[in-house]
Scaffold this active site. Structure first.
Site, PDB file in Angstrom:
ATOM      1  N   THR A 135       3.774  -8.108  -0.787  1.00  0.00           N
ATOM      2  CA  THR A 135       3.563  -8.045   0.677  1.00  0.00           C
ATOM      3  C   THR A 135       3.015  -9.381   1.137  1.00  0.00           C
ATOM      4  O   THR A 135       2.215  -9.997   0.424  1.00  0.00           O
ATOM      5  CB  THR A 135       2.585  -6.916   1.084  1.00  0.00           C
ATOM      6  OG1 THR A 135       2.181  -7.132   2.453  1.00  0.00           O
ATOM      7  CG2 THR A 135       1.330  -6.885   0.232  1.00  0.00           C
ATOM      8  N   GLU A 190      -9.094 -23.795  16.227  1.00  0.00           N
ATOM      9  CA  GLU A 190     -10.439 -23.761  16.821  1.00  0.00           C
ATOM     10  C   GLU A 190     -11.101 -22.397  16.579  1.00  0.00           C
ATOM     11  O   GLU A 190     -12.316 -22.289  16.468  1.00  0.00           O
ATOM     12  CB  GLU A 190     -10.359 -24.025  18.331  1.00  0.00           C
ATOM     13  CG  GLU A 190     -10.406 -25.495  18.715  1.00  0.00           C
ATOM     14  CD  GLU A 190      -9.233 -26.303  18.160  1.00  0.00           C
ATOM     15  OE1 GLU A 190      -8.119 -25.756  18.090  1.00  0.00           O
ATOM     16  OE2 GLU A 190      -9.454 -27.466  17.776  1.00  0.00           O
ATOM     17  N   ARG A 212      -0.716  -6.542  10.903  1.00  0.00           N
ATOM     18  CA  ARG A 212      -0.968  -5.392  11.777  1.00  0.00           C
ATOM     19  C   ARG A 212      -2.359  -4.816  11.506  1.00  0.00           C
ATOM     20  O   ARG A 212      -3.073  -4.441  12.406  1.00  0.00           O
ATOM     21  CB  ARG A 212       0.118  -4.344  11.525  1.00  0.00           C
ATOM     22  CG  ARG A 212       0.209  -3.292  12.585  1.00  0.00           C
ATOM     23  CD  ARG A 212       1.451  -2.453  12.455  1.00  0.00           C
ATOM     24  NE  ARG A 212       1.918  -2.337  11.084  1.00  0.00           N
ATOM     25  CZ  ARG A 212       3.172  -2.102  10.748  1.00  0.00           C
ATOM     26  NH1 ARG A 212       4.094  -1.988  11.676  1.00  0.00           N
ATOM     27  NH2 ARG A 212       3.537  -1.976   9.488  1.00  0.00           N
ATOM     28  N   ASP A 267       0.794  -1.219   0.000  1.00  0.00           N
ATOM     29  CA  ASP A 267       0.000   0.000   0.000  1.00  0.00           C
ATOM     30  C   ASP A 267       0.840   1.290   0.000  1.00  0.00           C
ATOM     31  O   ASP A 267       0.592   2.197  -0.808  1.00  0.00           O
ATOM     32  CB  ASP A 267      -0.826  -0.048   1.298  1.00  0.00           C
ATOM     33  CG  ASP A 267      -2.122   0.658   1.158  1.00  0.00           C
ATOM     34  OD1 ASP A 267      -2.848   0.336   0.212  1.00  0.00           O
ATOM     35  OD2 ASP A 267      -2.383   1.544   1.991  1.00  0.00           O
ATOM     36  N   ASP A 326       1.011  -9.706   3.508  1.00  0.00           N
ATOM     37  CA  ASP A 326      -0.289  -9.504   4.151  1.00  0.00           C
ATOM     38  C   ASP A 326      -1.503  -9.805   3.269  1.00  0.00           C
ATOM     39  O   ASP A 326      -2.610  -9.950   3.778  1.00  0.00           O
ATOM     40  CB  ASP A 326      -0.401  -8.063   4.655  1.00  0.00           C
ATOM     41  CG  ASP A 326       0.486  -7.817   5.868  1.00  0.00           C
ATOM     42  OD1 ASP A 326       0.824  -8.791   6.551  1.00  0.00           O
ATOM     43  OD2 ASP A 326       0.852  -6.659   6.103  1.00  0.00           O
TER      44      ASP A 326
HETATM   45  O1  F6P Z   1       4.953  -7.069   5.690  1.00  0.00           O
HETATM   46  C1  F6P Z   1       3.803  -6.659   6.374  1.00  0.00           C
HETATM   47  C2  F6P Z   1       4.005  -6.867   7.825  1.00  0.00           C
HETATM   48  O2  F6P Z   1       4.425  -8.168   7.910  1.00  0.00           O
HETATM   49  C3  F6P Z   1       2.876  -6.666   8.794  1.00  0.00           C
HETATM   50  O3  F6P Z   1       1.966  -7.701   8.895  1.00  0.00           O
HETATM   51  C4  F6P Z   1       3.657  -6.431  10.065  1.00  0.00           C
HETATM   52  O4  F6P Z   1       2.939  -5.871  11.057  1.00  0.00           O
HETATM   53  C5  F6P Z   1       4.740  -5.559   9.579  1.00  0.00           C
HETATM   54  O5  F6P Z   1       5.013  -5.997   8.273  1.00  0.00           O
HETATM   55  C6  F6P Z   1       5.955  -5.524  10.408  1.00  0.00           C
HETATM   56  O6  F6P Z   1       6.975  -4.927   9.669  1.00  0.00           O
HETATM   57  P1  F6P Z   1       8.313  -4.386  10.282  1.00  0.00           P
HETATM   58  O7  F6P Z   1       8.693  -5.303  11.381  1.00  0.00           O
HETATM   59  O8  F6P Z   1       9.276  -4.394   9.157  1.00  0.00           O
HETATM   60  O9  F6P Z   1       8.010  -3.013  10.758  1.00  0.00           O
END
Ligand code: F6P
Length: 328
Positions: free
Chosen positions: A131, A193, A177, A107, A133
């Site tokens: 990504t 579960e 996140r 994004d 995510d």
């Molecule tokens: O790549 C996305 C992501 O994995 C999120 O799910 C996660 O919260 C974040 O990156 C953490 O990124 P960094 O540790 O590099 O700040």
């Protein structure tokens, strides 16, 4: 294809994801196939601001299709967020004679490309979704997601062995996140579960009731997958809330963390990265710009960066229902 493009740039930005290297390879090799040179900018937008780049002849991308991480590194650039920083990017691209750019990321990466194009519409930029995510609109899957969910699932399989042996309840935290897509598919694939995600409100009473029902049915161990961004908190916070009221199980917490971001990409991710990297280059060569490449219903598509950013990826309610049905 004849569009006057002689040289393209490629970079990776935001959180790295397995398959980014396969995508870089596809960009370089597709460009070379069409007689176009490629250079790689290092550390995302930072490399564009600082004109920090490396030549990428086809030999530079040999033997990287199977590697996680990104050979171009990735970073978050503070300078790029300023108009002066973006002016430097524009000047650097012009000085280097780069007529097209492929950005690989999520994004934030797309938002950066969109802003750059608004200010400098004569630039030509295409994007590939990189990504773990899977939270980008306009593609069924992002590059790295399949690898990440397989990594998480395999880890949970191991946790399940010990959970079963010791009759314990495990709260396993996976990445995400802002999005619960890693948690959702990993949860289904590992027979969890319950799956707790940021997109739906978490009801602690409901979780306790579910676990009590399981206990009564002689379920001696249980796994609950928690996305790190869940509204009730991460796995530690949720476990704490449940533990004080549920005495049946001994409770443990496992945080899978950045292990989900690394590793050799799955075949699905390599193919996705190869298709989208090639599509981004061919779009530039065909004179198109401002589009995010994606895969929808098995076909490669392009949607404008503005669209990709505007919409949130929604959770398929049928998958949530599946978790409920299969955990009874
Ligand atoms: O790549 C996305 C992501 O994995 C999120 O799910 C996660 O919260 C974040 O990156 C953490 O990124 P960094 O540790 O590099 O700040």
């Amino acid at each position: 294809m004849k569009t006057g493009i002689q040289k393209i740039g490629v970079m990776t930005s935001g959180g790295d994801s397995p398959g980014m290297n396969a995508c870089i390879r596809a960009v370089v090799r597709t460009a070379a196939y069409h007689g176009v040179e490629t250079i790689g900018f290092l550390r995302g937008y930072e490399g564009l601001v600082e004109s920090d780049w490396v030549p990428l002849p086809t030999s530079a991308v040999s033997n990287i299709i199977q590697r996680g991480g990104t050979i171009l590194k990735t970073a978050r650039s503070v300078t790029f967020r300023t108009p002066e920083g973006r002016r430097r990017v524009y000047d650097n691209l012009r000085k280097l004679g780069v007529d097209g750019l492929v950005v690989i990321g999520g994004d934030g990466t797309y938002t950066g490309a969109k802003t750059l194009l608004e200010e400098y519409p004569d630039l030509r930029i295409m994007g590939c979704p990189g990504t773990i995510d899977n939270d980008l609109y306009g593609t069924d899957f992002t590059i790295g997601y399949d690898t990440a969910i397989n990594t998480a699932m395999r880890a949970i399989d191991k946790i399940r062995d010990t959970a079963d042996a010791t009759d314990r309840l495990f709260f396993v935290e996976v990445m995400g996140r802002d999005a619960g897509l890693i948690a959702l598919r990993t949860g289904i694939g590992s027979g969890a579960e319950a799956v707790l995600i940021p997109e739906t409100p978490t009801d602690i009473d409901e979780i306790i009731a579910l676990l009590e029902r399981g206990w009564k049915r002689k379920k001696s161990s249980s796994i609950i997958v928690v996305a790190e961004g869940d509204d009730a908190g991460g796995a530690f916070a949720v476990a704490e809330k449940v533990k004080t009221r549920l005495k049946a199980y001994e409770t443990k917490v496992a945080i899978l963390g950045h292990v989900q971001r690394g590793g050799s990409p799955t075949c699905m991710d390599r193919i996705l990265a190869s298709r989208l990297g090639a599509a981004a280059v061919e779009a530039l060569l065909a004179g198109r710009s401002g589009g995010a490449c994606g895969l929808l219903h098995r076909d490669v598509v392009e949607i404008p960066f503005t669209e990709a950013i505007k919409h949130n990826r929604t959770i398929n309610p049928n998958l949530l229902r599946l978790v409920d049905m299969l955990s009874c």
